[in-house]
Design a protein around this motif. Structure first.
Motif, PDB file in Angstrom:
ATOM      1  N   SER A  76       0.839  -1.189   0.000  1.00 49.99           N
ATOM      2  CA  SER A  76       0.000   0.000   0.000  1.00 49.99           C
ATOM      3  C   SER A  76       0.879   1.246   0.000  1.00 49.99           C
ATOM      4  O   SER A  76       1.674   1.455   0.918  1.00 49.99           O
ATOM      5  N   ILE A  77       0.769   2.045  -1.049  1.00 56.72           N
ATOM      6  CA  ILE A  77       1.584   3.253  -1.186  1.00 56.72           C
ATOM      7  C   ILE A  77       0.785   4.453  -0.697  1.00 56.72           C
ATOM      8  O   ILE A  77      -0.242   4.804  -1.294  1.00 56.72           O
ATOM      9  N   PRO A  78       1.223   5.073   0.396  1.00 56.37           N
ATOM     10  CA  PRO A  78       0.486   6.234   0.919  1.00 56.37           C
ATOM     11  C   PRO A  78       0.384   7.346  -0.124  1.00 56.37           C
ATOM     12  O   PRO A  78       1.299   7.551  -0.935  1.00 56.37           O
ATOM     13  N   GLU A  79      -0.718   8.080  -0.075  1.00 54.40           N
ATOM     14  CA  GLU A  79      -0.983   9.109  -1.075  1.00 54.40           C
ATOM     15  C   GLU A  79       0.097  10.187  -1.082  1.00 54.40           C
ATOM     16  O   GLU A  79       0.524  10.651  -2.140  1.00 54.40           O
ATOM     17  N   GLY A  80       0.571  10.554   0.107  1.00 59.13           N
ATOM     18  CA  GLY A  80       1.587  11.595   0.185  1.00 59.13           C
ATOM     19  C   GLY A  80       2.876  11.202  -0.499  1.00 59.13           C
ATOM     20  O   GLY A  80       3.492  12.023  -1.221  1.00 59.13           O
ATOM     21  N   ILE A  81       3.305   9.954  -0.306  1.00 60.29           N
ATOM     22  CA  ILE A  81       4.529   9.483  -0.946  1.00 60.29           C
ATOM     23  C   ILE A  81       4.361   9.430  -2.459  1.00 60.29           C
ATOM     24  O   ILE A  81       5.259   9.821  -3.216  1.00 60.29           O
ATOM     25  N   GLU A  82       3.214   8.950  -2.911  1.00 61.48           N
ATOM     26  CA  GLU A  82       2.969   8.862  -4.360  1.00 61.48           C
ATOM     27  C   GLU A  82       2.942  10.249  -4.992  1.00 61.48           C
ATOM     28  O   GLU A  82       3.514  10.464  -6.073  1.00 61.48           O
ATOM     29  N   GLN A  83       2.304  11.196  -4.328  1.00 58.11           N
ATOM     30  CA  GLN A  83       2.234  12.552  -4.870  1.00 58.11           C
ATOM     31  C   GLN A  83       3.610  13.200  -4.923  1.00 58.11           C
ATOM     32  O   GLN A  83       3.951  13.886  -5.894  1.00 58.11           O
ATOM     33  N   THR A  84       4.398  12.966  -3.872  1.00 59.29           N
ATOM     34  CA  THR A  84       5.751  13.527  -3.854  1.00 59.29           C
ATOM     35  C   THR A  84       6.591  12.938  -4.973  1.00 59.29           C
ATOM     36  O   THR A  84       7.315  13.660  -5.679  1.00 59.29           O
ATOM     37  N   ALA A  85       6.503  11.608  -5.157  1.00 57.91           N
ATOM     38  CA  ALA A  85       7.267  10.952  -6.217  1.00 57.91           C
ATOM     39  C   ALA A  85       6.857  11.485  -7.588  1.00 57.91           C
ATOM     40  O   ALA A  85       7.709  11.732  -8.460  1.00 57.91           O
ATOM     41  N   ALA A  86       5.562  11.676  -7.780  1.00 59.80           N
ATOM     42  CA  ALA A  86       5.074  12.200  -9.075  1.00 59.80           C
ATOM     43  C   ALA A  86       5.603  13.613  -9.312  1.00 59.80           C
ATOM     44  O   ALA A  86       5.967  13.972 -10.444  1.00 59.80           O
ATOM     45  N   HIS A  87       5.650  14.404  -8.258  1.00 56.82           N
ATOM     46  CA  HIS A  87       6.173  15.770  -8.389  1.00 56.82           C
ATOM     47  C   HIS A  87       7.664  15.753  -8.709  1.00 56.82           C
ATOM     48  O   HIS A  87       8.140  16.544  -9.542  1.00 56.82           O
ATOM     49  N   VAL A  88       8.410  14.837  -8.064  1.00 59.89           N
ATOM     50  CA  VAL A  88       9.865  14.754  -8.261  1.00 59.89           C
ATOM     51  C   VAL A  88      10.207  14.390  -9.702  1.00 59.89           C
ATOM     52  O   VAL A  88      11.143  14.941 -10.294  1.00 59.89           O
ATOM     53  N   VAL A  89       9.460  13.440 -10.289  1.00 57.22           N
ATOM     54  CA  VAL A  89       9.797  12.956 -11.636  1.00 57.22           C
ATOM     55  C   VAL A  89       9.080  13.746 -12.733  1.00 57.22           C
ATOM     56  O   VAL A  89       9.209  13.421 -13.921  1.00 57.22           O
ATOM     57  N   HIS A 106      14.739  -0.491  15.950  1.00 54.59           N
ATOM     58  CA  HIS A 106      13.509   0.275  15.755  1.00 54.59           C
ATOM     59  C   HIS A 106      13.044   0.097  14.308  1.00 54.59           C
ATOM     60  O   HIS A 106      13.532   0.771  13.406  1.00 54.59           O
ATOM     61  N   GLU A 107      12.114  -0.827  14.116  1.00 55.20           N
ATOM     62  CA  GLU A 107      11.568  -1.065  12.772  1.00 55.20           C
ATOM     63  C   GLU A 107      10.726   0.123  12.352  1.00 55.20           C
ATOM     64  O   GLU A 107       9.957   0.667  13.148  1.00 55.20           O
ATOM     65  N   GLN A 108      10.880   0.556  11.114  1.00 52.66           N
ATOM     66  CA  GLN A 108      10.062   1.653  10.622  1.00 52.66           C
ATOM     67  C   GLN A 108       9.638   1.395   9.191  1.00 52.66           C
ATOM     68  O   GLN A 108      10.317   0.706   8.433  1.00 52.66           O
ATOM     69  N   THR A 109       8.488   1.955   8.850  1.00 49.91           N
ATOM     70  CA  THR A 109       7.948   1.800   7.509  1.00 49.91           C
ATOM     71  C   THR A 109       8.471   2.928   6.624  1.00 49.91           C
ATOM     72  O   THR A 109       9.004   3.935   7.122  1.00 49.91           O
ATOM     73  N   PRO A 110       8.302   2.804   5.303  1.00 54.53           N
ATOM     74  CA  PRO A 110       8.655   3.925   4.422  1.00 54.53           C
ATOM     75  C   PRO A 110       7.911   5.215   4.788  1.00 54.53           C
ATOM     76  O   PRO A 110       8.455   6.312   4.634  1.00 54.53           O
ATOM     77  N   GLN A 111       6.679   5.069   5.286  1.00 56.95           N
ATOM     78  CA  GLN A 111       5.937   6.254   5.717  1.00 56.95           C
ATOM     79  C   GLN A 111       6.638   6.933   6.888  1.00 56.95           C
ATOM     80  O   GLN A 111       6.727   8.167   6.950  1.00 56.95           O
ATOM     81  N   ASP A 112       7.152   6.117   7.845  1.00 57.64           N
ATOM     82  CA  ASP A 112       7.898   6.675   8.979  1.00 57.64           C
ATOM     83  C   ASP A 112       9.128   7.441   8.488  1.00 57.64           C
ATOM     84  O   ASP A 112       9.429   8.535   8.971  1.00 57.64           O
ATOM     85  N   THR A 113       9.840   6.852   7.538  1.00 56.98           N
ATOM     86  CA  THR A 113      11.043   7.493   7.001  1.00 56.98           C
ATOM     87  C   THR A 113      10.675   8.793   6.293  1.00 56.98           C
ATOM     88  O   THR A 113      11.364   9.812   6.436  1.00 56.98           O
ATOM     89  N   TYR A 114       9.592   8.756   5.546  1.00 60.33           N
ATOM     90  CA  TYR A 114       9.121   9.939   4.818  1.00 60.33           C
ATOM     91  C   TYR A 114       8.728  11.057   5.783  1.00 60.33           C
ATOM     92  O   TYR A 114       9.045  12.232   5.568  1.00 60.33           O
ATOM     93  N   ASP A 115       8.038  10.680   6.857  1.00 59.34           N
ATOM     94  CA  ASP A 115       7.551  11.679   7.812  1.00 59.34           C
ATOM     95  C   ASP A 115       8.684  12.285   8.636  1.00 59.34           C
ATOM     96  O   ASP A 115       8.717  13.501   8.870  1.00 59.34           O
ATOM     97  N   THR A 116       9.615  11.421   9.102  1.00 60.39           N
ATOM     98  CA  THR A 116      10.680  11.895   9.994  1.00 60.39           C
ATOM     99  C   THR A 116      11.895  12.389   9.238  1.00 60.39           C
ATOM    100  O   THR A 116      12.759  13.054   9.822  1.00 60.39           O
ATOM    101  N   ARG A 117      11.974  12.035   7.943  1.00 61.51           N
ATOM    102  CA  ARG A 117      13.155  12.347   7.121  1.00 61.51           C
ATOM    103  C   ARG A 117      14.423  11.812   7.785  1.00 61.51           C
ATOM    104  O   ARG A 117      15.488  12.409   7.712  1.00 61.51           O
TER     105      ARG A 117
END
Length: 383
Positions: A240-253, A291-302
């Motif tokens: 499941s790809i969070p909307e925020g990550i998908e939107q950011t990726a679309a903006h980057v490319v 400390h296990e973290q998801t891609p969303q955690d990495t995206y949020d905390t940078r």
């Protein structure tokens, strides 16, 4: 031959001692049981071996017939992954289902074991209901031996069973030695004259080039499938790809025309936006706290470590319909050694090739498919 065996025993070779102990133990068992009970045990041993061979003979073609049908069914189950964060049992279930659908060797192994066990059970049941009792295959009489002749005959039968058991052990060791000829344990095994004689007299004539030539190739195929199964793990966990990550990726490319341009833009973004979490590494190295973290955690905390960089990059690339992998292995530590590390590989459709990139190291230089990348990165697993 006997002198070499005795010398090996005096030298304390564990393989020689084990194989001779198996024969000696079986011989003593035969002496204790006597002729009738030992003969019954031998009949059971041979009958059970025959039954298992028949079961294998039935299971193999049945599994070959069933496997493609099971693949199509499992594929339909695996495509139903919910578009949300999965619970642990759901992650395990969908990883198993997708792996069974995608990997032929794994699917064959699982289906074969299930069918083999069922067929063995059915055949044993049929034998026990028909001729098992009369032949003593499943209910042996416990008559005590009473004569020396009976004990001697039993010892002879026991010795035969001991040799058969020893051959089974030699076969297992022979497979190990064939797979890992340069391993120190393999050299230790080959130093046993009992093993050498057994392998030369039985295993090599029976197996020919099958074990030595074919088994390593088969093992490599198994390893490749295991790597693929681990890749399925992250595909399911990060499905499941969070909307925020998908939107950011679309903006980057945005504005890019090729996969290489997309891959480079995402590499630059992840490599410059995420900071390395030294506290997370310290907690693991000093206290074994991870400390296990998801891609969303990495995206949020940078913030994150190499596996977190790689998983976030992978998710962002997949959101833009790119083929990408998470790779784990060893990375050069700058001090003459290598430590645990993770990075990515991305597929460039215009060049029809996979290229490596390391977003974790992006701030230290150009690690987007540089020359001699493999000199600083040793691949172990591909996810």
């Amino acid at each position: 031959m006997l002198s070499a065996w005795s010398d090996s025993v005096r030298e304390g070779n564990g393989i020689t001692i084990l194989l001779l102990f198996i024969v000696a133990f079986s011989l003593i068992q035969g002496w204790t049981r006597g002729a009738s009970r030992s003969a019954g045990k031998l009949a059971f041993f041979l009958g059970d071996a025959l039954l298992r061979l028949i079961s294998i003979g039935i299971s193999v073609p049945f599994t070959l017939w069933l496997s493609p049908k099971a693949s199509a069914w499992l594929e339909s189950l695996g495509s139903q992954i919910p578009d949300r964060e999965l619970k642990l049992w759901e992650q395990i279930y969908y990883t198993f289902v997708k792996s069974m659908a995608d990997f032929a060797l794994l699917r064959f192994a699982v289906l074969f074991m299930i069918s083999y066990c069922l067929i063995v059970f059915i055949l044993r049941l049929l034998v026990s209901l028909t001729i098992g009792g009369s032949l003593g295959l499943f209910g042996l009489k416990k008559d005590k031996p009473s004569t020396i002749a009976s004990r001697l005959a039993g010892a002879g039968i026991g010795a035969v069973m001991g040799v058969a058991r020893g051959i089974v052990v030699i076969a297992i060791l022979f497979i190990w030695v064939s797979l890992y000829p340069d391993h120190s344990f393999s050299r230790y095994v080959e130093s046993s004259p009992v093993y050498q004689d057994g392998a030369q007299a039985v295993m090599e004539p029976l197996s020919g080039s099958l074990v030595r030539d074919k088994l390593p190739v088969f093992t490599q195929s198994v390893q490749e499938e295991l790597n693929g199964i681990m890749q399925q793990k992250y595909e399911v966990i990060d499905h499941s790809i969070p909307e925020g990550i998908e939107q950011t990726a679309a903006h980057v490319v945005k504005g890019t025309a090729t996969d290489e341009e997309k891959a480079r833009k995402l590499y630059d973004w992840v490599g410059t936006r995420v900071s390395y979490d030294y506290d997370k590494v310290k907690a693991y190295e000093e206290q074994r706290i991870w400390h296990e973290q998801t891609p969303q955690d990495t995206y949020d905390t940078r913030s994150g470590v190499c596996i977190d960089y790689a998983r976030l990059y992978s998710m962002m690339a997949r959101s833009q319909d790119m083929k990408v992998r998470v790779v784990t292995g060893r990375g050069y530590n700058g001090q003459g050694g290598y430590g645990p590390h993770a990075w990515n590989e991305v597929y460039l459709s215009e060049k029809q090739q996979w290229i490596p990139l390391d977003p974790t190291w992006a701030q230290s230089g150009n690690w987007f498919n540089p020359p001699r990348f493999n000199e600083t990165h040793i691949k172990e697993q591909v996810f």
